[in-house]
Write a protein that holds these residues in place. Structure first.
Motif, PDB file in Angstrom:
ATOM      1  N   GLY A  43       0.576  -0.901   0.249  1.00 33.43           N
ATOM      2  CA  GLY A  43       0.158   0.373  -0.117  1.00 33.43           C
ATOM      3  C   GLY A  43       0.973   0.893  -0.264  1.00 33.43           C
ATOM      4  O   GLY A  43       0.644   2.492   0.277  1.00 33.43           O
ATOM      5  N   TYR A  44       2.225   0.839   0.145  1.00 33.66           N
ATOM      6  CA  TYR A  44       2.657   2.317   0.420  1.00 33.66           C
ATOM      7  C   TYR A  44       3.980   2.311  -0.944  1.00 33.66           C
ATOM      8  O   TYR A  44       4.571   1.214  -1.007  1.00 33.66           O
ATOM      9  CB  TYR A  44       3.944   1.781   1.237  1.00 33.66           C
ATOM     10  CG  TYR A  44       2.975   2.993   2.743  1.00 33.66           C
ATOM     11  CD1 TYR A  44       2.963   3.650   2.951  1.00 33.66           C
ATOM     12  CD2 TYR A  44       2.643   1.389   2.977  1.00 33.66           C
ATOM     13  CE1 TYR A  44       1.979   4.210   3.617  1.00 33.66           C
ATOM     14  CE2 TYR A  44       1.565   2.216   4.584  1.00 33.66           C
ATOM     15  CZ  TYR A  44       1.513   2.889   4.622  1.00 33.66           C
ATOM     16  OH  TYR A  44       0.982   2.785   5.297  1.00 33.66           O
ATOM     17  N   SER A  93      -5.260  -1.749  -3.833  1.00 34.31           N
ATOM     18  CA  SER A  93      -6.242  -1.555  -3.814  1.00 34.31           C
ATOM     19  C   SER A  93      -6.450  -0.778  -5.662  1.00 34.31           C
ATOM     20  O   SER A  93      -7.308  -0.331  -5.517  1.00 34.31           O
ATOM     21  CB  SER A  93      -5.113  -0.348  -3.460  1.00 34.31           C
ATOM     22  OG  SER A  93      -4.042   0.400  -4.814  1.00 34.31           O
ATOM     23  N   ARG A 339      -6.994 -13.466  -3.159  1.00 38.35           N
ATOM     24  CA  ARG A 339      -7.969 -11.834  -4.118  1.00 38.35           C
ATOM     25  C   ARG A 339      -7.824 -11.852  -5.252  1.00 38.35           C
ATOM     26  O   ARG A 339      -6.651 -12.209  -6.290  1.00 38.35           O
ATOM     27  CB  ARG A 339      -6.879 -10.132  -3.729  1.00 38.35           C
ATOM     28  CG  ARG A 339      -7.029 -10.208  -2.102  1.00 38.35           C
ATOM     29  CD  ARG A 339      -6.236  -8.431  -2.244  1.00 38.35           C
ATOM     30  NE  ARG A 339      -5.243  -8.837  -2.926  1.00 38.35           N
ATOM     31  CZ  ARG A 339      -4.111  -8.374  -3.027  1.00 38.35           C
ATOM     32  NH1 ARG A 339      -3.909  -8.512  -1.470  1.00 38.35           N
ATOM     33  NH2 ARG A 339      -3.169  -8.397  -3.645  1.00 38.35           N
ATOM     34  N   ALA A 340      -9.245 -11.541  -5.520  1.00 41.17           N
ATOM     35  CA  ALA A 340      -9.116 -11.563  -7.759  1.00 41.17           C
ATOM     36  C   ALA A 340      -8.021 -10.222  -7.897  1.00 41.17           C
ATOM     37  O   ALA A 340      -8.236  -9.293  -7.599  1.00 41.17           O
ATOM     38  CB  ALA A 340     -10.498 -11.099  -7.812  1.00 41.17           C
ATOM     39  N   ASP A 435     -14.019  -5.495   6.106  1.00 40.66           N
ATOM     40  CA  ASP A 435     -14.499  -3.888   5.736  1.00 40.66           C
ATOM     41  C   ASP A 435     -14.265  -3.227   7.586  1.00 40.66           C
ATOM     42  O   ASP A 435     -14.672  -2.055   7.651  1.00 40.66           O
ATOM     43  CB  ASP A 435     -15.911  -4.134   5.376  1.00 40.66           C
ATOM     44  CG  ASP A 435     -16.464  -3.282   5.101  1.00 40.66           C
ATOM     45  OD1 ASP A 435     -15.708  -2.360   3.837  1.00 40.66           O
ATOM     46  OD2 ASP A 435     -17.639  -3.248   4.840  1.00 40.66           O
ATOM     47  N   ARG A 438     -11.924  -1.570   8.126  1.00 40.85           N
ATOM     48  CA  ARG A 438     -10.739  -0.261   8.091  1.00 40.85           C
ATOM     49  C   ARG A 438     -11.361   0.969   7.968  1.00 40.85           C
ATOM     50  O   ARG A 438     -11.699   2.099   8.526  1.00 40.85           O
ATOM     51  CB  ARG A 438     -11.437  -0.743   5.861  1.00 40.85           C
ATOM     52  CG  ARG A 438     -11.084   0.594   5.109  1.00 40.85           C
ATOM     53  CD  ARG A 438     -11.781   0.274   3.556  1.00 40.85           C
ATOM     54  NE  ARG A 438     -13.076  -0.239   3.660  1.00 40.85           N
ATOM     55  CZ  ARG A 438     -13.785   0.922   4.404  1.00 40.85           C
ATOM     56  NH1 ARG A 438     -13.840   2.119   4.140  1.00 40.85           N
ATOM     57  NH2 ARG A 438     -15.009   0.601   3.932  1.00 40.85           N
TER      58      ARG A 438
END
Lengths: 494, 181
Positions: A43-44, A93, A339-340, A435, A438
């Motif tokens: 994510g970075y 993401s 993950r898809a 979820d 988050r």
């Protein structure tokens, strides 16, 4: 066989590993183009240090890791940078800035790529910095920069390095294949990592369903004869390879809630990361490639492929014989935590250990699942490796009750997906928890922002008041001075 | 049962009632509730945009007005329904919809200065309630996005309309992508 110590709960799953594990690792021929995502899965993002049109050699640094959670990216292919743009990528993401390199036939290797001559002379701190520069990141699936983890471990005084070769997730067997074919690299890397972390000992943990890997690593350890290095065989129970669960199984301590493994005196690295470190030490090569499992019923010849980072997934699938049947989904990772993926045009990342081409046979039961209300059977609590109460968490997540979620330890959920795997009502518990995590994080960020704004507003008001007071005082002193000469003259005349 | 016992019982009850009544009456008059702590607790629930849409100069003055029952709890559009609900729960007041007279809720936003058009007049600097604009006379100004509350108070003073509001950047790096298999 005597029961081996392990973590509480968990579940033995169908491994589905035989499909990909029979054949040796295939070397992918250099693709004509690589797409290097600057976010390698954490994510970075790293910051580009090349420009479009620039010629690069294999091993040239193309993006610098500014943030401790980002890893440096090197060109895995000699050629020309043709684009630096935001594209779909195999990261959580779904998008990342990518550096696209078109290969030329030169196969030129960067001058910086040469064996590390002074390895023994490097201090642990220098070693950590060199690993950071080499872009070494965790190959177990998180892609977390190894140097950052080692630095935490050194700061907190970790005494044990656990090398994770458990590989508990169904379908994935790239670490197994690597241990069987390059056990010496794994062991060499383990010793370098142990020194970099300043740990006293190193334990290599392998699940007991990988006898060939166990044999290979055992003989590699014997050849090296280092007393600090031992092998631990752990039961094949999912999620044995989850960092916290593995530490409990191998070292016998529990990582505190909200803490890091280093708080328990342990640092955990993947066996493939250790092999990459050995590559770097012996050849000076930064992290340019990885072994990835290409499997599932939707691929012709499932197997393990060593491919350059950034290689388009389509090339890897082609190297495995191409698609067959009707692939339903392209998944990064295994059947439990995968993950898809948006398409097979995205580039391979350091955090991708498996490309799972799933057909209806593989995942049909999940796709057709219809969620019905919870019947309070409690199966989810029985398997939760983190010791949480998924039923209660689900109720709190529905109600968006943040305090309750925190009290129930939502942040300790490791997202292993066992709760929804066993749920007879087919409730997608892990999705809801992800979820909810988050939302909790967002609420915490908003609260922090509000607190900052309150403080800054308070400071501003105080400053304004002080300015007003100062102005008043200036006015009064000027007025007093204006009056005083009269008083003085009056005094003089007297 | 004799009449004396009944009389004693009635007297004891009456004495108790009178004593406690006087004590409570005195307490109500003399011991004031800690108004400051109530204001703090209300202020903690407000979003701290300091936007003044409630017609008070900042969140804390509005909190003080709510505490003294001078204002209703329905005047904070940036906080939205969630804030009204939290306030109603804290103060045990009836839940009510936001009063549209004070504005309507919008998605989180931050100010952005078109630096090419900024003339460096410095008029927006004192308008910002959280000092989130950097600049000085005849120099280009810019907004510190991380600290901007999106209050819109910098818009009216700008003579060249070079400030606009943009969606606030995501505060979380987590993504809740559903499981694939």
């Amino acid at each position: 066989m005597a029961a081996r110590p392990t973590f509480p709960a968990g579940l033995a799953l169908d491994a589905h590993k035989q499909q990909a594990c029979g054949t040796p690792i295939v070397e992918l021929p250099l693709p004509p183009q690589v797409v290097l995502a600057l976010d390698q899965g954490t994510g970075y993002s790293a910051e580009p240090v090349v420009t479009v049109g620039e010629a690069v050699a294999a091993g040239t640094l193309v993006a610098h890791a500014g943030h401790p959670y980002a890893s440096a990216v090197h060109a895995s292919l000699a050629g020309i940078v043709v684009a630096i743009e935001t594209r779909e990528a195999a990261v959580p993401s779904g998008r990342s800035v990518c550096i696209v390199i078109d290969g030329n036939a030169s196969n030129r290797i960067d001058d910086s790529v040469r064996p590390v001559a002074d390895l023994a002379a490097l201090s642990p701190d220098e070693l950590v910095q060199r690993l950071r520069d080499a872009g070494i990141a965790g190959l177990g699936g998180a892609g977390f920069p190894t140097a950052t983890k080692l630095a935490y471990a050194r700061n907190l005084g970790a005494h044990t390095l656990v090398l994770n070769g458990a590989e508990c997730e169904p379908w994935i067997c790239c670490d197994d294949a690597l241990m069987r074919s390059a056990a010496d690299d794994v062991v060499l890397g383990a010793l370098i990592l142990r020194r970099a972390a300043s740990a006293e000992r190193c334990v290599i943990a392998i699940e007991d369903d990988k006898p060939a890997a166990i044999a290979a690593v055992t003989s590699a350890i014997e050849r090296l004869r280092d007393e600090a290095l031992t092998l631990a065989v752990v039961p094949a129970v999912y999620p044995q390879g989850a960092e916290r669960q593995l530490i409990t199984a191998v070292v016998g301590v529990e990582v505190p809630a909200g803490g890091l493994p280093a708080d328990a005196g342990v640092v955990c690295q993947n066996v493939a990361t250790a092999a990459a470190v050995a590559h770097w030490a012996t050849r000076g090569e930064p992290m340019l490639s990885r072994v990835v499992t290409v499997t599932g019923s939707g691929v012709e010849h499932p197997g393990n492929v060593r491919a350059p980072i950034g290689a388009p997934l389509a090339a890897l699938i082609a190297a495995s014989g191409g698609y067959r049947d009707t692939p339903l989904r392209l998944i990064a990772g295994g059947s439990m935590t995968g993950r898809a993926l948006p398409s097979d045009e995205v580039g391979l990342t350091k955090s991708m250990n498996c490309i799972f081409v799933a057909t209806r046979d593989d995942i049909g039961s999940r796709l057709e699942a219809v969620e019905v209300p919870c019947i309070r059977c409690g199966d989810c609590a029985g398997v939760c490796p983190a010791g949480l109460l998924p039923q209660q968490l689900l109720r709190a997540a529905h109600a968006d009750a943040h305090d309750t979620l925190r009290q129930l330890g939502l942040s300790d959920c490791i997202d292993c997906g066992l709760c929804d795997y066993v749920c007879p009502s087919q409730i997608l518990l892990a999705d809801r928890f992800r979820d909810a995590r988050r939302r909790l994080q967002e609420a915490a960020a908003m609260a922090q922002k509000a607190a900052d704004a309150r403080e800054r507003h308070g400071l501003r008001k105080r400053r304004q008041q002080e300015a007003a007071t100062a102005e008043q005082q200036t006015f009064e002193s000027v007025r007093d001075r204006a009056r005083r000469p009269d008083d003085d003259s009056a005094g003089d005349s007297n | 049962m004799n009449a004396g016992a009944i009389l004693i019982a009635v007297l004891v009850a009456a004495t108790l009632a009178v004593t406690l009544g006087v004590a409570l009456g005195w307490a109500a008059a003399r011991i004031e509730p800690n108004a400051d702590s109530l204001v703090e607790r209300i202020d903690a629930l407000l979003p701290q945009t300091q936007c003044g849409q409630c017609r008070y100069p900042g969140c804390r003055p509005y909190a003080a007005a709510i505490a003294s029952s001078a204002a209703e709890i329905d005047r904070c559009p940036p906080g939205g329904e969630a804030t009204v609900r939290a306030l109603a729960e804290l103060l045990d007041r009836a839940l009510r919809p936001l009063d549209p007279e004070f504005g309507v809720p919008k998605p989180a936003q931050v100010a952005w200065i078109d630096e090419a058009r900024c003339i460096g007049c410095a008029r927006c600097l004192p308008a910002c309630p959280v000092d989130a604009i950097v600049g000085t006379s005849r120099q280009m100004h810019t907004v510190i996005t991380r600290q901007c509350t999106g209050c819109e108070l910098c818009l009216p003073p700008c003579p060249v309309d070079c400030i606009e509001l943009r969606p606030a950047p995501a505060v979380s790096r987590r993504y809740s992508q559903p499981r694939a298999a």
